[in-house]
Each structure stands twice: as C-alpha cells, then as structure tokens.
Design an enzyme around this catalytic site. Structure first.
Site, PDB file in Angstrom:
ATOM      1  N   LYS A 392       0.994  -1.077  -0.035  1.00  0.00           N
ATOM      2  CA  LYS A 392      -0.013  -0.068  -0.079  1.00  0.00           C
ATOM      3  C   LYS A 392       1.096   1.106  -0.160  1.00  0.00           C
ATOM      4  CE  LYS A 392      -2.496   1.056   3.576  1.00  0.00           C
ATOM      5  NZ  LYS A 392      -3.386   1.023   4.720  1.00  0.00           N
ATOM      6  N   ASP A 488     -13.199   3.334  12.158  1.00  0.00           N
ATOM      7  CA  ASP A 488     -13.366   3.286  10.586  1.00  0.00           C
ATOM      8  C   ASP A 488     -13.825   1.772  10.305  1.00  0.00           C
ATOM      9  OD1 ASP A 488     -14.006   4.265   8.197  1.00  0.00           O
ATOM     10  OD2 ASP A 488     -12.002   4.215   7.768  1.00  0.00           O
TER      11      ASP A 488
END
Length: 717
Positions: A392, A488
């Site tokens: 990522k 989240d």
C-alpha cells in the site's frame, strides 16, 4: 512445578505473583508485554523469548540478551553486523570442514535460552523429557561417526524433548545457504539385532526468514518426519542437509520440532525429540559487513604492490563519492528525518527497501494494482522468498497522511489476532512511504457482498463473518493494552482470506486510550453511514463508536446491500430505517438477502436484534463487543429494543470519491481528501461510503434519523 505456555497467543502482562512451587515456566512465543514482575530471578527456569516486554538495566543483567530475542529481534535490526554464523551444537568450539564453529556448551534446561557473547546467534529450548529421571539435553558419543572427514564434529549433539530453536542475529539481508549436520548416536546398530536398535527419532525442521510478527513462528517446513538414521542409511553415520533461504529481516530462525512421532522409550525412557550436531550459515552474495572469510595469507605479500596501484584509484573514487554526497545531502537529511519517525514505535517494525518492493510489484505494474483509496494505490507483489503481499502506497502530498501512516504501523505492530490483518513491514525514505500487508485472496467484504459475484456467501459463512469480526473488535477493545478504537469499521475495511475468514484492516484512523479514561474528545473521523451520532456530533469517542459501526456492518452482511442505496424506493434507501420499519410490522426476516436459499431463523433474528442494540443513540445502551459475541452464539439473551436506532443519513456535502451510483456523502475537507488513510483495505476496492477525517467545516445535518441525541448527551459508556 512446571508450566509450558509457549506459543499460545497470550497477551497482556505477566501476573505480579506466582506460586512458590512453580520453578520452570515457558512463556515463549506469545504477545506478552510490559515490565517483568519482581518475582523473576536467576533461580528460575524461565523462557520469555519472542514476546514484547519492556526492559531496564536490572532485567538486562538478570536475563542478558533477552531484549534481543523479543518479537522484533531489535539487536542490529536494519543495521546488520554479520553475514554468517556456525555453531557446534552441544559442544566446544572447533574447526571442521574448513569452517570455524562457535562453542555451544551452555547448560540448557526445559525452559531456557542462551545468546552468544557478541550477540551473533542464540538458542532457545522448551520441553521436558517425559518420565525421564535425568533430563539430558546433550548427547555424548564415545565412538566414531562414519561418512565424514571430521568425526569430532558429531561427538556431541544438542537434544530437545519438544522445541529447539537456533537464531542468527543481525544478519545482512540476502540469500544464504543453511547447512545442518546430523548423526544418530542414540541408538545401537540395527545389525546388533537388539530391541534397543528399533528406536526411531522423528522430527520436523523449519527455516524461517523473519519479516512478520507471526502467530506461530513456524516458518517454512523444510524436513517433515525427518529420521536421521533412515536418511543416513544407519546410525553413527554423518549426514548433511543443505537449504537455500532468503533473509529479509536481519534474522534467521532454525526450528527443530518434535511432533509426537517415532519411539519414546527406546533404548531408555524419554529418548525422543530432535537432535543436531552442528549448524553453518553462509551468504550466497558478497557481504558488506563482518563475518567474511579470512584473507588467504599467501596474498599478503602482494599488499604493497596492490596498495601502490589502488591509491590513485581510491583518491579518484573519494572525489566522486564526496561529490555525490554533497548533491544528495538534502535528500539524505529528509531520509533521516523520516527514519526517526519509526524510532518511537516499539517493537520496531520490519523495513523493506524501496527497490525490494519495486521488484516485488514489477515496478508497480498497473496489472498488479488491487485498488485505490484516499491513502493511495495498493499493489499485489511477490517478495524474493516467494511470499505474496499487498503493498500500500501513501500519497506523497499530505502531512496528515504521514501521521496516519505512522499510526497504522504503531497500532498493528502492537496487536496480533487471527481476525486482524497482519502487517509484514514498511518502507520509509524521503517521500516514499509504503506498508506491506499479507495478501488476502478474496479481497474486502464489500467486494464480496455487492461487487464479486463468484463468491458464495451462504448463511453459515455470513454468520461466521459477523461472529469473527466481533471477536477481532473485542480483542482491540478489551484484551489489547492500551485499548484501541478502530474508528473506521466498515465492510471495505474487513478483508476475507481463502476460507472467507474475516480480518479487520486499515488502522490509519485508530485511537489508543487507557482504562482510566471514560472517553476521548477527538475530531471525528470515519465514514458517514457507519458513524455513531455522539462521535459525529460532539467528538465523544469510546469503544462504543466501533460497536455502532459493527451493528451497521452486521445488517449489511445479512441483507447483502449497503447501508444506503439511492436507487431504491424512499422507504428502503437507508438500511436502518428500512429494518426498523420491518421490525414495527413484524416482518424482520424480510431483511435477509433474497439470494440466501437457506438460513437459520434463530441466528438471523439474533443478528438483527444485536444490530439494533449496537446502533442505539445512547452509547450506554449499546453492549460491549464481548457481550455481542455472547448474544450472537446464544449464551446470552438478546435484549428487547424499544428505541429506534439513531442513524446519520445525510449531510450537505457533495460526494467526491465514491464510484457507485448509490453514494453517500462525506465529511472531508480538501486536505483530508488528499491524505485520508482509508484506502479500503490492502486488497480492496473503493467503498460505497466515503470517509470523514475532520469537522473543521461543520456540515448541515439532515433532520432525518438523528432522533435520540438528547439521550446521548450523558457520559455513559
């Protein structure tokens, strides 16, 4: 009294008290942390390797070298000092086969470790020979081992009843050849026709190149059901096994493990378990650190001539080097600043070079791209050791993104659970910041629910995803120290492995807080549709914020639809609204995904009831995640819900990142849009819901479905 609790996934701290009769304790390969208690002393048999303890000078004197053998293996990490090591297991130092073997004659016991004086290698043992009156961890052989020019190398062997591990520390990364020297000297020749010759020693050998905080630390099994005498063609015969492995984390682990096979009482009671005579590890590359072979003495006479030729060359090279250093000084200073970011993270994460990740992803080839979110793109990659990973990238334009990058590293490095995604390491230098995760083949939950049609999510699978996700959150809230609020939790941040087992990912927005605090006042961050009202409106943060989000996700799982879908008729646009309407009309089972051919009605009603409880307006009315688990499995009754769940459904912002027609709006200023760390999982796609990472510009909230805020004004949890 003896206690073997190694490799059990234990977390937290060691109890401050113990029984006086408990003298041998193995707690190796767990996730224990904190300071060691006062009862730890030199009189105990105590193996604490591969944990996350905090050390001080007194503990370092009491248990020398243990700080090097924690899960991050910090000694010489990212600053290697060695490129080889050789050990005469269970015996004195010697030179054999042209190799200089270090002494390994320390007294090991059922729960012990030892580290070499220069911290080049170490050994750890765990196990007690069953029913053996005299515990013997070294095998001495008075005869002559055949099949070798150096029989003395096999006169002693290190034994273990269970688990014997050797470590190479501070190794320069690269490819190595591992040589393991064996000889079975514990049984008589089969030709003797004695019943004692029927003994068999059978064990497994693993070789692990450490670059992940693995739960089991088993590595790659190189030898399975290895029988020395069978492989060598008889007892008292030397045999060498060679392996090639790639070190990427400055640490190599060789693990010999008895899996309960072979004989245990021949020729004497308690004769079993792995045995090894020597180990040699040498690089397959030209090292740049110590541990190199000695120069040939015959070449020394040429030193003067070589020096005369090379001095001018060296002078020119120095001029060139200084020129390059001058031009790159500013860049290197930036690199140093970035490296300092990792200094406060304990355990320090494994680091990869940019070139290593560039090669793994084929120069970040678009064909390897798995997805892209606010954080940046995610690529599938294959490391040099064959491990498949998800890489990522952090978008380079954002300072806030850098903070979230560090948060994610620190958070995931501190926790380990089967339902949390594994972080293998990171890359940091200049403007390059990348995270390396385990690759999960089935991508994210939202992709499976309404993106990928070839996955069959039957009812048992969906229920299991709900339950295991709850267990992952319960670990973060109740077992991790300090506690962690994810902030989240959503379908796109839940990844699915090959068995469709869920793993919670993306900790870029996570917050840590201790047990003494009832809540944290924080700028809200998260995704509209999953946000708890007290947090979105007032920044009131507790673990109940994640509980609310879980309730929304649970409904998405069983219905097979997102929490909002503007393509539907008005009464069904918002999932919680629609669910409550069906509840009032006694039609709750109509919520279930119509593609489900079969389902368990009792389980389905429990999930729906739990979801309603989790999404109550007041955090004090929401259950803890441990209670959620109890209700889901039926150990605790699901309470009746009399109050309509509170649900933020709309706000006066335009959607800027969604790629579906059924979009929800987002709380996010321009800077946050650039730097938002929610990339929707390391294998994922963009979420149907967008992310909130700041409330500088207070939105105009819709009056729809925000009832119940008066109940949430209190500080209840």
């Amino acid at each position: 009294m003896v206690r073997f609790l190694g490799n059990n996934g234990l977390s937290g701290s060691i109890p401050s008290q113990k029984s006086e009769t408990l003298t041998t304790i193995d707690l190796s390969y767990n996730f224990l942390s904190g300071n060691l208690p006062s009862w730890v002393n030199s009189r105990l048999q105590l193996n604490l390797v591969a944990n996350n303890f905090t050390f001080n000078s007194s503990i370092n004197r009491l248990l020398p070298g243990l700080e090097c053998l924690q899960r991050s293996f910090p000694c010489f990490r990212n600053a290697p000092r060695y490129a080889n090591f050789s050990i005469k297991c269970g015996g004195p130092a010697m030179i054999a086969d042209g190799i200089s073997f270090d002494v390994d004659n320390s007294t090991l016991g059922p729960a012990t470790f030892n580290i070499s004086s220069i911290r080049k290698w170490a050994v750890s043992n765990a196990g007690l020979f069953a029913e053996r009156p005299i515990q013997q961890y070294v095998q001495n052989f008075a005869g002559t081992v055949s099949g070798t020019n150096t029989p003395k190398l096999y006169e002693t062997s290190r034994l273990s009843p269970g688990s014997l591990r050797y470590y190479g520390l501070g190794l320069e990364n690269g490819s190595y050849t591992v040589r393991l020297f064996f000889a079975e000297t514990g049984f008589p020749e089969l030709a003797s026709q004695s019943w004692k010759s029927l003994g068999r020693r059978v064990f497994d050998v693993y070789i692990q190149c450490y670059n992940i905080l693995s739960m089991l630390h088993q590595g790659t099994r190189q030898l399975r059901d290895f029988d020395i005498s069978k492989e060598a063609g008889g007892v008292n015969k030397a045999i060498i096994r060679n392996f090639t492995t790639n070190v990427t984390g400055n640490h190599l682990e060789i693990h010999l493990f008895w899996a309960g096979k072979g004989t245990t009482g021949i020729p004497t009671t308690g004769t079993y378990g792995p045995a090894i005579s020597a180990i040699s590890v040498a690089p397959n590359f030209k090292p740049s650190v110590s541990g190199l072979p000695q120069d040939n003495p015959k070449k020394k006479k040429h030193t003067a001539l070589i020096a005369g030729v090379t001095i001018p060359v060296v002078a020119l090279a120095l001029i060139l080097i200084f020129s390059i250093l001058y031009m790159k000084r500013e860049k290197e200073e930036d690199d140093d600043d970035d490296d300092e970011v990792l200094l406060g993270i304990n355990p320090r994460p494994n680091t990869f070079s940019y070139s290593e990740l560039k090669a793994a992803t084929e120069d970040f080839n678009p064909s390897n791209k798995l997805g892209e979110g606010g954080f940046g793109p995610v690529y599938k990659g294959t490391l040099s050791d064959g491990k498949v990973v998800a890489v990522k990238q952090l978008s380079v334009a954002s300072n806030q993104g850098k903070d979230q990058f560090v948060t994610e590293i620190a958070t995931i490095s501190a926790v380990q659970h089967r339902n949390l995604v594994k972080l293998y390491g990171c890359c940091i230098g200049g403007n390059r910041r990348l995270l390396v995760y385990e690759y999960l083949v089935n991508k994210s939950l939202d992709h499976a629910l309404w993106g990928q049609k070839d996955l069959h999510l039957d009812w048992p699978t969906r229920f299991n995803i709900c339950l295991l996700t709850a267990k992952g959150l319960a670990y973060l809230h109740e077992e991790s120290r300090p506690k962690i609020v994810h902030r989240d939790v959503k379908a796109s941040n839940i990844l699915l492995d090959a068995e469709l087992c869920p793993k919670i990912s993306d900790f870029g927005l996570a917050k840590l807080y201790d047990d003494k605090k009832t809540h944290i006042t924080s700028r809200a961050a998260g995704t509209v549709g999953y946000l708890a009202p007290e947090y979105a409106m007032r920044g009131h943060l507790t673990e109940k914020v994640d509980v609310f989000s879980f309730g929304v996700v649970a409904l998405e799982i069983i219905t097979g639809r997102p929490n909002s879908d503007n393509r539907l008729e008005d009464g069904r646009v918002y999932l919680l609204n629609w669910a409550w309407t069906l509840h009032e009309n006694n039609q709750l089972l109509s919520l279930l995904d119509p593609t489900l051919a079969e389902f368990d009605e009792n389980e389905a009603l429990r999930v729906i009831g739990v979801a309603f409880l989790c999404t109550q307006a007041s955090p004090s009315l929401r259950p803890s995640m441990s209670r959620v688990i109890a209700m889901l499995v039926g150990d605790t009754e699901v309470g009746n819900v009399t109050t309509k769940p509170s649900y933020l459904t709309d706000c006066d912002f335009k959607d800027v990142t969604g790629d579906y027609e059924d979009k929800t709006d987002t709380f996010m200023d321009e800077e946050s849009q650039k730097s938002n760390a929610s990339d929707h999982s390391s294998n994922g796609i963009k979420s149907k819901n967008n992310t909130l990472s700041g409330l500088n510009d207070q939105p105009m909230l819709s009056p729809v479905n925000v009832s119940g805020f008066r109940e949430s004004i209190g500080e209840g949890r």
